[in-house]
Enzyme design. Structure first.
Site, PDB file in Angstrom:
ATOM      1  N   CYS A  97    -107.289 -70.609  48.829  1.00 47.51           N
ATOM      2  CA  CYS A  97    -106.452 -69.928  47.937  1.00 47.51           C
ATOM      3  C   CYS A  97    -104.851 -70.015  48.165  1.00 47.51           C
ATOM      4  CB  CYS A  97    -106.598 -68.385  48.387  1.00 47.51           C
ATOM      5  SG  CYS A  97    -108.646 -67.910  48.229  1.00 47.51           S
ATOM      6  N   HIS A 133    -101.028 -64.452  45.830  1.00 47.24           N
ATOM      7  CA  HIS A 133    -102.539 -64.879  45.380  1.00 47.24           C
ATOM      8  C   HIS A 133    -103.254 -63.597  44.849  1.00 47.24           C
ATOM      9  CE1 HIS A 133    -106.755 -65.986  45.607  1.00 47.24           C
ATOM     10  NE2 HIS A 133    -106.918 -65.382  46.949  1.00 47.24           N
ATOM     11  N   ASN A 148    -110.607 -63.241  41.381  1.00 47.22           N
ATOM     12  CA  ASN A 148    -109.989 -64.231  42.195  1.00 47.22           C
ATOM     13  C   ASN A 148    -110.423 -65.644  41.792  1.00 47.22           C
ATOM     14  OD1 ASN A 148    -109.606 -65.644  44.557  1.00 47.22           O
ATOM     15  ND2 ASN A 148    -110.283 -64.133  46.035  1.00 47.22           N
TER      16      ASN A 148
END
Length: 329
Positions: A114, A251, A281
């Protein structure tokens, strides 16, 4: 070393298929209210059976070239952050080179989960500032749905698919990059993983079904502690304070996590750009998706000072303070 690189263009793409919380209610024991309360997510985009990370990447790059009228023929390096490549090899970067017929370029994939987009920016800035390259295509592409266990109610509500690309070009007069900070906590790797060849980590057996396994509580605690410290390091390096930051772009792992990070760093959530609510996500793609959403909503403008921060599996984290100054579309 003073940066000589500028982010000049951006493009994004997400699949057409939507997976709403109401759809997940039919798949596992969960409900819309519970998901929104704990994650802030309402929908995510899901790749079709014949869409892969390369497919999404091609469309994101086409979006970039169309919007900013950019020529890719002189790109001399392609960097792709992905945890879900189509193949072990050839890389997605090599597939991009072939698809766009880019004649003379380096091309490779890397995996910083990520934090991949911010890692990619760091490499692009380094390559250009050092004089090794002049025009770098940084791509993040993920098909997280293909490695998500849809019987695991704690993880299947989280992940979505998408791709994004930015062009980083040599520009000594108006460079984008002001400060960078990176770090690693490898001993925390067991808290979020996906198996490949090994079935043990730190002498502990792993769930080896090839799907994402996450200890959300531990990742939450680590990120909520680590990111505010990293933000402070960035501000000190840049000799700036929080009031100098127009937009914080973390993020988009979980809206509640982002709220915790903002609270601990004393940064207003109202000045934070996310992609979590309708994209979920998307791992390395979440930050550039948030940037593009900010552009489309009229929030993000040339001349803004941004603080980007990626964090995730590894455990890895990387942040930048940048001056946002795209080419005129």
């Amino acid at each position: 070393m003073e940066s000589k690189a500028r982010i000049t263009a951006i493009g994004t793409y997400v699949p057409e298929k939507r997976l709403a919380n109401q759809d997940l209610e039919k798949m596992v024991e969960t409900n819309d209210e519970w998901i929104v309360q704990r994650t802030g997510m309402r929908e995510r985009r899901i790749a079709s059976d014949n869409e892969y990370s390369s497919t999404l990447a091609f469309k994101a790059i086409e979006n970039l070239t169309k919007r900013f009228e950019k020529d890719l023929s002189d790109v001399d390096c392609i960097l792709v952050s992905t945890t879900t490549p189509d193949y072990a090899f050839p890389s997605v970067a090599c597939q991009i080179q072939a698809y766009f017929s880019i004649p003379h370029t380096a091309a490779f994939d890397f995996n910083a989960t990520c934090a991949g987009f911010t890692y990619g920016l760091h490499m692009a800035n380094s390559f250009i500032t050092s004089g090794l390259h002049r025009k770098v295509l940084v791509v993040a592409a993920e098909t997280m749905s293909k490695v998500t266990d849809y019987t695991d109610r704690t993880t299947c509500i989280l992940f979505g698919d998408g791709a994004a690309a930015v062009l980083v070009e040599k520009d000594e007069e108006f460079p984008s990059f002001i400060a960078a900070h990176m770090g690693t906590n490898g001993e925390g790797g067991i808290h979020v993983y996906r198996t490949n060849l090994a079935t043990m980590m730190d002498e502990k057996p792993l769930n080896s079904n090839g799907k994402i396994v996450q200890n959300g509580r531990e990742v939450y605690k680590w990120a909520s502690r680590t990111v505010p410290l990293g933000m402070n390091e960035l501000l000190n390096k840049a000799e700036l304070n929080l009031n100098d930051i127009d937009w914080f772009v973390p993020h988009s792992a979980n809206l509640r996590m982002i709220e915790s990070i903002c609270e601990k760093s004393n940064f207003p959530i109202e000045k934070t750009l996310t992609s979590v609510e309708y994209m979920g996500n998307t791992s390395a793609v979440s930050i550039p998706l948030a940037l593009d959403i900010g552009i489309n909503e009229g929030k993000l403008k040339n001349g803004d000072t941004l603080l980007l921060y990626g964090f995730g599996g590894g455990l890895t984290h990387a942040g930048h303070i940048i001056n946002w100054n795209l080419s005129q579309a």
